[in-house]
Design an enzyme around this catalytic site. Structure first.
Site, short mmCIF file in Angstrom:
data_model
loop_
_atom_site.label_atom_id
_atom_site.label_comp_id
_atom_site.label_asym_id
_atom_site.label_seq_id
_atom_site.Cartn_x
_atom_site.Cartn_y
_atom_site.Cartn_z
N HIS A 63 -38.66 -2.13 -27.53
CA HIS A 63 -37.55 -2.08 -26.57
C HIS A 63 -37.23 -3.49 -26.10
CE1 HIS A 63 -41.02 -2.06 -23.93
NE2 HIS A 63 -40.30 -2.07 -22.83
N HIS A 65 -37.03 -4.98 -23.12
CA HIS A 65 -37.56 -5.63 -21.92
C HIS A 65 -38.17 -6.99 -22.30
CE1 HIS A 65 -37.81 -1.83 -19.18
NE2 HIS A 65 -36.72 -2.53 -18.96
N ASP A 67 -40.72 -8.76 -21.52
CA ASP A 67 -42.14 -8.98 -21.86
C ASP A 67 -42.46 -8.50 -23.27
OD1 ASP A 67 -41.69 -6.39 -20.67
OD2 ASP A 67 -43.85 -6.12 -20.45
N HIS A 68 -41.47 -7.96 -23.97
CA HIS A 68 -41.68 -7.53 -25.36
C HIS A 68 -40.87 -8.36 -26.36
CE1 HIS A 68 -43.92 -3.74 -24.37
NE2 HIS A 68 -43.42 -4.08 -23.20
N ASP A 216 -43.51 1.15 -24.35
CA ASP A 216 -43.76 1.64 -22.99
C ASP A 216 -43.18 3.05 -22.87
OD1 ASP A 216 -44.53 -0.94 -22.77
OD2 ASP A 216 -43.12 -1.50 -21.17
N HIS A 274 -51.37 -2.75 -22.88
CA HIS A 274 -50.38 -2.85 -21.78
C HIS A 274 -51.10 -2.56 -20.46
CE1 HIS A 274 -46.34 -2.44 -19.88
NE2 HIS A 274 -45.98 -3.22 -20.87
ZN LIG Z 1 -40.79 -1.96 -20.65
#
Ligand SMILES: [Zn+2]
Length: 309
Positions: A63, A65, A67-68, A216, A274
């Site tokens: 995804h 976001h 942090d990815h 996530d 995570h």
């Molecule tokens: Zn996320």
């Protein structure tokens, strides 16, 4: 086949855990490494491993976001700077928007890559089988997060049986072209009239491995479907036992929910990643212990840890 965890933290980096990324090392199988997510600093983590960036042939994004994905522009640029090595193309799979993120970052920073990137974007309506090669099939399905997010199921195709050379020699088959015929499942007759049935000399095909790597997510039926009979399930565990409500509100899971998914799916092994920076080392052993009350073969992974499959 190994998984090496490059970043196992949630949301932001801490001293012990970088943001999300892991490498599925398929060196023996296809001489490639596949990355799953690429949080900021992934290239620095790679420097601490034996992974050669050039070997990274595919990157799968769960995804969008930060942090990815914030490690992508840096990793892609550095990958170009390996002198005396052939520039090889790279495939990126991910939600719609990943192409524009990567191309914009490269363009505004004046970065030119000497290799090609092939983007494979998908949305809610174009999921399912996203890749098939002669050795692997990869499926993606939508999870339940705060933005569009997927999980991946990597299925290795069954491995051919191997020829039992010793047994063939003992049966009087001369080493040479006859071995090849038997390997191709052809029955043969030797000069002395002995019949050799190929099936007696080839071991049964071995089932390929199933690796499930989720982004996530709240606990979801899609997670269970993706992990059915998986040899290994990599599942987030942003929260711990008792935090189910807050996990739900933030689009995440607890260790207990991850364990339930593994149990319902009949997975063989569960790796929790995570992990929130709030958890200290004693909390980590508790995370594992609590999850093990539901699914025994569970382990909380660390950055740079390598797990053999
Ligand atoms: Zn996320």
């Amino acid at each position: 086949m190994d998984i090496q965890f490059l970043g196992t933290g949630a949301g932001q980096p801490s001293k012990a855990r970088n943001v999300s990324s892991l490498a599925l090392k398929l060196l023996d199988e296809i001489n490639e490494v596949w990355l799953f997510d690429c949080g900021e600093g992934t290239q620095n983590r790679i420097l601490e491993t034996t992974i050669r960036p050039r070997k990274v042939s595919k990157i799968f994004i769960t995804h969008l976001h930060g942090d990815h994905i914030f490690g992508l522009p840096g990793f892609l640029s550095s990958r170009a700077f390996q002198a005396n090595e052939e520039q090889t193309d790279l495939d990126i799979y991910g939600p719609q928007g990943i192409k524009s993120f990567v191309l914009t970052s490269l363009r505004v920073s004046g970065s030119r890559l000497p290799y090609r990137i092939h983007f494979h974007e998908f949305d809610q309506d174009s999921l399912g089988k996203i890749l098939e090669t002669d050795k692997f099939t990869v499926y993606a399905e939508e999870l339940d997060h705060t933005i569009f997010c997927v999980g991946y199921r990597v299925m290795q195709k069954d491995l051919e049986g191997t020829l039992d050379a010793e047994k063939l020699k003992a049966a009087g088959v001369p080493f040479g072209p006859l071995f090849g015929k038997i390997k191709n499942s052809q029955d043969i007759v030797l000069e002395d009239g002995t019949e050799i049935k190929a099936a007696d000399y080839i071991s049964a095909p071995r089932p390929g491995k199933i690796i499930t790597i989720l982004g996530d997510t709240r606990k979801s039926n899609a997670s269970v479907r993706l992990a059915v009979n998986a040899d290994v399930l990599v599942h987030e565990s942003t929260y711990g036992k008792g935090d189910e409500k807050i996990a739900r509100n933030h689009g995440h899971s607890t260790n207990m929910q991850a364990a339930q998914v593994a149990a319902e799916a009949g997975a063989k092994r569960l790796l929790l990643n995570h992990i929130s920076a709030r958890f200290l080392s004693k909390d980590i052993s508790q995370l594992k212990k609590d999850a093990a009350s539901i699914f025994e073969n569970v382990h909380v992974v660390k950055d740079l840890e390598e797990v053999e499959l």
